[in-house]
Design a protein around this motif. Sequence first.
Motif, short mmCIF file in Angstrom:
data_model
loop_
_atom_site.label_atom_id
_atom_site.label_comp_id
_atom_site.label_asym_id
_atom_site.label_seq_id
_atom_site.Cartn_x
_atom_site.Cartn_y
_atom_site.Cartn_z
N LEU A 12 73.43 60.38 38.88
CA LEU A 12 73.07 61.72 38.41
C LEU A 12 71.56 61.89 38.49
CD1 LEU A 12 75.33 61.68 35.24
CD2 LEU A 12 75.85 62.72 37.44
N GLU A 13 71.11 62.76 39.38
CA GLU A 13 69.68 63.02 39.58
C GLU A 13 68.90 61.73 39.81
OE1 GLU A 13 68.05 65.66 36.66
OE2 GLU A 13 69.85 66.89 36.64
N SER A 14 69.35 60.93 40.73
CA SER A 14 68.76 59.65 41.16
C SER A 14 68.72 58.58 40.08
CB SER A 14 67.38 59.87 41.78
OG SER A 14 66.44 60.26 40.80
N ALA A 15 69.55 58.68 39.06
CA ALA A 15 69.68 57.65 38.03
C ALA A 15 71.16 57.32 37.85
CB ALA A 15 69.08 58.13 36.72
N ARG A 16 71.46 56.05 37.63
CA ARG A 16 72.83 55.62 37.37
C ARG A 16 73.09 55.64 35.88
NH1 ARG A 16 75.86 55.29 41.50
NH2 ARG A 16 74.91 54.50 43.37
N LEU A 17 74.14 56.35 35.48
CA LEU A 17 74.52 56.41 34.08
C LEU A 17 75.96 55.95 33.93
CD1 LEU A 17 73.05 59.87 33.02
CD2 LEU A 17 72.09 57.62 32.58
N THR A 18 76.23 55.18 32.89
CA THR A 18 77.60 54.79 32.59
C THR A 18 78.25 55.94 31.83
OG1 THR A 18 76.98 52.46 32.47
CG2 THR A 18 79.04 53.09 31.42
N VAL A 19 79.36 56.42 32.36
CA VAL A 19 80.08 57.54 31.75
C VAL A 19 81.56 57.19 31.64
CG1 VAL A 19 78.47 59.31 32.54
CG2 VAL A 19 80.39 58.71 33.98
N GLY A 20 82.22 57.79 30.69
CA GLY A 20 83.66 57.61 30.55
C GLY A 20 84.38 58.27 31.71
N LEU A 21 85.60 57.81 31.98
CA LEU A 21 86.35 58.36 33.12
C LEU A 21 86.66 59.84 32.93
CD1 LEU A 21 88.77 55.44 34.03
CD2 LEU A 21 86.49 55.96 34.92
N ASP A 22 86.98 60.26 31.71
CA ASP A 22 87.25 61.68 31.48
C ASP A 22 86.01 62.52 31.75
OD1 ASP A 22 89.95 61.48 30.76
OD2 ASP A 22 89.44 60.99 28.68
N GLU A 23 84.86 62.05 31.28
CA GLU A 23 83.61 62.77 31.53
C GLU A 23 83.30 62.81 33.03
OE1 GLU A 23 78.84 62.47 30.56
OE2 GLU A 23 80.23 61.27 29.38
N ALA A 24 83.48 61.69 33.70
CA ALA A 24 83.23 61.64 35.14
C ALA A 24 84.14 62.61 35.88
CB ALA A 24 83.44 60.22 35.66
N ARG A 25 85.40 62.67 35.48
CA ARG A 25 86.37 63.55 36.14
C ARG A 25 86.06 65.01 35.92
NH1 ARG A 25 90.98 66.17 34.43
NH2 ARG A 25 90.75 65.29 32.37
N ILE A 26 85.60 65.37 34.71
CA ILE A 26 85.39 66.78 34.37
C ILE A 26 83.97 67.25 34.68
CG2 ILE A 26 85.35 68.43 32.46
CD1 ILE A 26 87.58 66.67 31.17
N LEU A 27 82.97 66.52 34.20
CA LEU A 27 81.59 66.99 34.29
C LEU A 27 80.84 66.53 35.53
CD1 LEU A 27 80.49 66.46 30.57
CD2 LEU A 27 81.29 68.56 31.68
N HIS A 28 81.27 65.41 36.11
CA HIS A 28 80.53 64.85 37.24
C HIS A 28 81.45 64.65 38.45
CE1 HIS A 28 77.50 64.31 34.23
NE2 HIS A 28 78.25 63.47 33.56
N ARG A 29 82.26 65.62 38.69
CA ARG A 29 83.28 65.55 39.75
C ARG A 29 82.69 65.22 41.12
NH1 ARG A 29 87.82 68.28 38.78
NH2 ARG A 29 89.38 67.74 40.28
N ASP A 30 81.53 65.80 41.46
CA ASP A 30 80.93 65.61 42.78
C ASP A 30 79.94 64.46 42.86
OD1 ASP A 30 82.41 67.76 43.74
OD2 ASP A 30 80.84 69.21 43.23
N ALA A 31 79.66 63.81 41.74
CA ALA A 31 78.69 62.71 41.74
C ALA A 31 79.29 61.48 42.41
CB ALA A 31 78.29 62.37 40.30
N LEU A 32 78.44 60.70 43.05
CA LEU A 32 78.83 59.43 43.64
C LEU A 32 79.07 58.45 42.49
CD1 LEU A 32 79.15 58.26 46.49
CD2 LEU A 32 76.79 57.49 46.32
N LYS A 33 80.23 57.79 42.49
CA LYS A 33 80.60 56.89 41.40
C LYS A 33 80.82 55.48 41.92
CE LYS A 33 83.14 60.80 39.66
NZ LYS A 33 82.68 61.51 40.81
N ARG A 34 80.47 54.48 41.08
CA ARG A 34 80.68 53.10 41.46
C ARG A 34 81.29 52.32 40.31
NH1 ARG A 34 74.73 50.15 41.84
NH2 ARG A 34 74.41 49.96 39.60
N CYS A 35 81.93 51.21 40.66
CA CYS A 35 82.58 50.32 39.71
C CYS A 35 81.51 49.61 38.89
CB CYS A 35 83.43 49.31 40.48
SG CYS A 35 84.14 48.02 39.44
#
Length: 84
Positions: A12-35
Amino acid sequence: MKPQTQSCEALLESARLTVGLDEARILHRDALKRCPACHGRVTIQGVYSGQVSVNLSHRRIHDGCPLIPRHYKGVPSQHPQALK
Protein backbone atom coordinates in the motif's frame (compact mmCIF):
# COMPACT_ATOMS: atom_id res chain seq x y z
CA MET A 1 6.36 -19.05 15.40
CA LYS A 2 4.05 -19.99 12.52
CA PRO A 3 2.40 -16.99 10.79
CA GLN A 4 -1.35 -16.79 11.05
CA THR A 5 -3.25 -17.78 7.94
CA GLN A 6 -5.88 -15.10 8.56
CA SER A 7 -3.61 -12.31 7.34
CA CYS A 8 -1.47 -11.35 4.37
CA GLU A 9 0.91 -8.54 3.50
CA ALA A 10 -0.44 -5.89 1.14
CA LEU A 11 1.62 -3.34 -0.78
CA LEU A 12 0.00 0.00 0.00
CA GLU A 13 1.67 3.20 -1.24
CA SER A 14 5.11 1.52 -1.44
CA ALA A 15 4.88 0.07 2.10
CA ARG A 16 4.04 -3.49 3.14
CA LEU A 17 1.32 -3.73 5.77
CA THR A 18 -0.03 -6.84 7.45
CA VAL A 19 -3.80 -6.85 7.03
CA GLY A 20 -6.55 -9.33 7.79
CA LEU A 21 -7.97 -11.32 4.89
CA ASP A 22 -11.38 -9.64 5.16
CA GLU A 23 -9.77 -6.20 5.06
CA ALA A 24 -7.56 -7.22 2.13
CA ARG A 25 -10.58 -8.57 0.24
CA ILE A 26 -12.76 -5.49 0.83
CA LEU A 27 -10.47 -2.46 1.19
CA HIS A 28 -7.35 -3.50 -0.71
CA ARG A 29 -8.79 -5.55 -3.55
CA ASP A 30 -6.33 -4.23 -6.17
CA ALA A 31 -3.22 -4.18 -3.97
CA LEU A 32 -0.42 -6.68 -4.59
CA LYS A 33 -0.54 -9.24 -1.77
CA ARG A 34 2.05 -11.71 -0.49
CA CYS A 35 2.17 -14.61 1.95
CA PRO A 36 3.47 -13.65 5.41
CA ALA A 37 5.47 -16.91 5.61
CA CYS A 38 7.18 -17.38 2.21
CA HIS A 39 6.51 -13.98 0.53
CA GLY A 40 4.99 -15.62 -2.54
CA ARG A 41 2.19 -13.80 -4.37
CA VAL A 42 -1.28 -14.69 -3.08
CA THR A 43 -4.91 -14.00 -3.78
CA ILE A 44 -7.85 -13.97 -1.40
CA GLN A 45 -10.48 -16.56 -2.26
CA GLY A 46 -13.62 -17.61 -0.53
CA VAL A 47 -17.24 -18.62 -0.40
CA TYR A 48 -19.62 -15.69 -0.24
CA SER A 49 -23.05 -17.36 0.02
CA GLY A 50 -24.46 -17.67 3.51
CA GLN A 51 -21.53 -17.28 5.89
CA VAL A 52 -18.50 -15.61 4.31
CA SER A 53 -15.38 -17.77 4.46
CA VAL A 54 -12.15 -16.40 3.00
CA ASN A 55 -8.71 -17.95 2.71
CA LEU A 56 -5.26 -17.28 1.37
CA SER A 57 -4.38 -18.91 -1.94
CA HIS A 58 -0.87 -18.94 -3.37
CA ARG A 59 -0.71 -18.03 -7.05
CA ARG A 60 2.04 -20.63 -7.48
CA ILE A 61 2.39 -23.49 -5.00
CA HIS A 62 5.79 -24.36 -3.56
CA ASP A 63 6.82 -26.94 -0.98
CA GLY A 64 8.62 -24.57 1.43
CA CYS A 65 5.59 -22.73 2.84
CA PRO A 66 4.17 -23.99 6.14
CA LEU A 67 0.85 -22.33 5.27
CA ILE A 68 0.30 -24.90 2.51
CA PRO A 69 0.13 -28.09 4.63
CA ARG A 70 -0.84 -30.27 1.68
CA HIS A 71 2.42 -29.51 -0.17
CA TYR A 72 4.78 -28.52 2.67
CA LYS A 73 7.91 -30.73 2.88
CA GLY A 74 8.89 -29.69 6.43
CA VAL A 75 11.66 -27.20 5.62
CA PRO A 76 10.53 -23.56 5.41
CA SER A 77 11.97 -21.55 2.53
CA GLN A 78 11.28 -18.38 0.63
CA HIS A 79 9.09 -18.69 -2.44
CA PRO A 80 11.11 -18.98 -5.70
CA GLN A 81 9.16 -15.99 -7.05
CA ALA A 82 9.07 -14.04 -3.75
CA LEU A 83 7.79 -10.47 -3.85
CA LYS A 84 10.24 -7.97 -2.39
